[in-house]
Scaffold this motif. Structure first.
Motif, PDB file in Angstrom:
ATOM      1  N   ILE A   1       0.837  -1.200   0.000  1.00  0.00           N
ATOM      2  CA  ILE A   1       0.000   0.000   0.000  1.00  0.00           C
ATOM      3  C   ILE A   1       0.872   1.251   0.000  1.00  0.00           C
ATOM      4  N   GLN A   2       1.940   1.225   0.796  1.00  0.00           N
ATOM      5  CA  GLN A   2       2.847   2.372   0.889  1.00  0.00           C
ATOM      6  C   GLN A   2       3.478   2.705  -0.460  1.00  0.00           C
ATOM      7  N   TYR A   3       3.976   1.679  -1.151  1.00  0.00           N
ATOM      8  CA  TYR A   3       4.655   1.912  -2.426  1.00  0.00           C
ATOM      9  C   TYR A   3       3.686   2.041  -3.602  1.00  0.00           C
ATOM     10  N   HIS A   4       2.542   1.371  -3.500  1.00  0.00           N
ATOM     11  CA  HIS A   4       1.589   1.351  -4.626  1.00  0.00           C
ATOM     12  C   HIS A   4       0.171   1.611  -4.114  1.00  0.00           C
ATOM     13  N   PRO A   5      -0.119   2.860  -3.704  1.00  0.00           N
ATOM     14  CA  PRO A   5      -1.432   3.169  -3.113  1.00  0.00           C
ATOM     15  C   PRO A   5      -2.609   2.973  -4.059  1.00  0.00           C
ATOM     16  N   ASN A   6      -2.350   2.887  -5.359  1.00  0.00           N
ATOM     17  CA  ASN A   6      -3.437   2.660  -6.316  1.00  0.00           C
ATOM     18  C   ASN A   6      -3.706   1.181  -6.560  1.00  0.00           C
ATOM     19  N   ASN A   7      -2.918   0.308  -5.950  1.00  0.00           N
ATOM     20  CA  ASN A   7      -3.062  -1.136  -6.148  1.00  0.00           C
ATOM     21  C   ASN A   7      -4.026  -1.698  -5.108  1.00  0.00           C
ATOM     22  N   ALA A   8      -5.174  -2.154  -5.564  1.00  0.00           N
ATOM     23  CA  ALA A   8      -6.211  -2.652  -4.650  1.00  0.00           C
ATOM     24  C   ALA A   8      -5.774  -3.897  -3.890  1.00  0.00           C
ATOM     25  N   GLU A   9      -4.812  -4.649  -4.456  1.00  0.00           N
ATOM     26  CA  GLU A   9      -4.417  -5.914  -3.832  1.00  0.00           C
ATOM     27  C   GLU A   9      -3.832  -5.729  -2.435  1.00  0.00           C
ATOM     28  N   GLY A  10      -3.160  -4.594  -2.209  1.00  0.00           N
ATOM     29  CA  GLY A  10      -2.620  -4.331  -0.885  1.00  0.00           C
ATOM     30  C   GLY A  10      -3.726  -4.203   0.151  1.00  0.00           C
ATOM     31  N   TYR A  11      -4.745  -3.416  -0.189  1.00  0.00           N
ATOM     32  CA  TYR A  11      -5.863  -3.216   0.731  1.00  0.00           C
ATOM     33  C   TYR A  11      -6.663  -4.508   0.912  1.00  0.00           C
ATOM     34  N   PHE A  12      -6.881  -5.225  -0.193  1.00  0.00           N
ATOM     35  CA  PHE A  12      -7.672  -6.459  -0.108  1.00  0.00           C
ATOM     36  C   PHE A  12      -6.950  -7.494   0.747  1.00  0.00           C
ATOM     37  N   GLY A  13      -5.631  -7.656   0.506  1.00  0.00           N
ATOM     38  CA  GLY A  13      -4.858  -8.630   1.277  1.00  0.00           C
ATOM     39  C   GLY A  13      -4.816  -8.283   2.746  1.00  0.00           C
TER      40      GLY A  13
END
Length: 289
Positions: free
Chosen positions: A209-221
């Motif tokens: 999430i920190q490096y790729h805030p637009n990547n939903a996978e961080g939030y979902f995981g």
């Protein structure tokens, strides 16, 4: 439940539309700031987003708007939304540094022997012959120890063989070379979830999430692992965020976030926490009636 949940998703879309006015004002100021900058680095880009955000939100007459950045999650959500508007309003001023890094670290090895061994290993992977794939990846890594694609794929091969410890070992080696690597960050989180080490999984998803805030996978995981830890509030915060991104991208994965939200809702309803569910939804700018 199904009927109510569909109603909930409708309100999610409406709330997103209502929030656009504030975001557009901030995005306009951000674009003005970026236009004045002689060199747009990631730091300059971040400052041009956050400074007008603080100025405009904290002076807004609507208390709900001011309260929207009272939490870390609220700030993350607002920045993410503003980034989306800025990328449409002044796309030529958005830095492409992260994309350039991906091109460098996710590219072919400059060592011809390493690249040849890698191609052979990938062929074994496609045939589900993971043991021979690992042997070839090791040969590639002997020639080029910093070959990120080989490090990631040997980890995948070990994971397919249920050798989670070696999978983690090589994902970590990949992250030593490229700490922002979204593939390794996402997949090492998956492996730690398989090992029921939910806290460690979350730590890697939060780096994603920190490096790729637009990547939903961080939030979902992160949300999934918080749910497994029975921390419903943090699970909801993250799954709501993932669902917003999936919906904005018109991704097929929004069905997964819907299912997760439904599961959390059912659990909280059975524990008489339906009001808390609604409160968390409201905190994430989602209105439910």
């Amino acid at each position: 439940m199904k009927k109510n949940f569909l109603l909930f998703l409708t309100f999610t879309s409406l709330s997103t539309l209502q929030a656009q006015t504030v975001e557009e004002k901030i995005a306009a100021k951000s674009c003005e700031c970026l236009e004045k900058s002689s060199k747009i680095t990631e730091d300059v880009y971040r400052d041009c987003l956050t400074k007008p955000m603080a100025e405009l939100i904290l002076t807004d007459k609507d208390p709900k708007v001011r309260e929207s950045i009272n939490t870390v999650d609220g700030i993350k959500t607002m920045i993410l939304k503003i980034q989306g508007v800025v990328s449409k309003k002044c796309p030529n001023l958005v830095p492409s540094l992260t994309e350039n890094k991906d091109d460098v670290f996710y590219g072919e090895s400059k060592n011809k022997k390493a690249q040849n061994f890698y191609v052979i290993a990938k062929d074994f992977m496609q045939k589900n012959n993971y043991k021979l794939a690992i042997e070839s990846f090791l040969l590639a890594l002997n020639e080029d120890s910093n070959f990120v694609l080989a490090l990631d794929d040997i980890a995948v091969s070990y994971r397919q063989l249920n050798d989670y410890d070696n999978a983690i070992k090589y994902y970590k080696k990949s992250l030593e070379v490229y700490p922002e690597g979204n593939f390794a960050l996402m997949n090492i989180g998956v492996v730690y979830t398989f090992k029921s080490d939910y806290k460690t999984a979350i730590s890697y998803y939060e780096k994603l999430i920190q490096y790729h805030p637009n990547n939903a996978e961080g939030y979902f995981g992160a949300g999934k692992n918080y749910f497994l830890m029975k921390d419903d509030e943090k699970a909801l915060d993250n799954i709501f965020m993932a669902h917003i991104i999936y919906t904005n991208e018109n991704s097929d994965y929004q069905k997964d976030s819907e299912q997760m939200l439904g599961a959390i809702y059912q659990k909280m309803k059975s524990e008489n926490k339906e009001d808390l569910f609604k409160k968390i939804a409201e905190k994430n700018n989602v209105k439910i009636e």
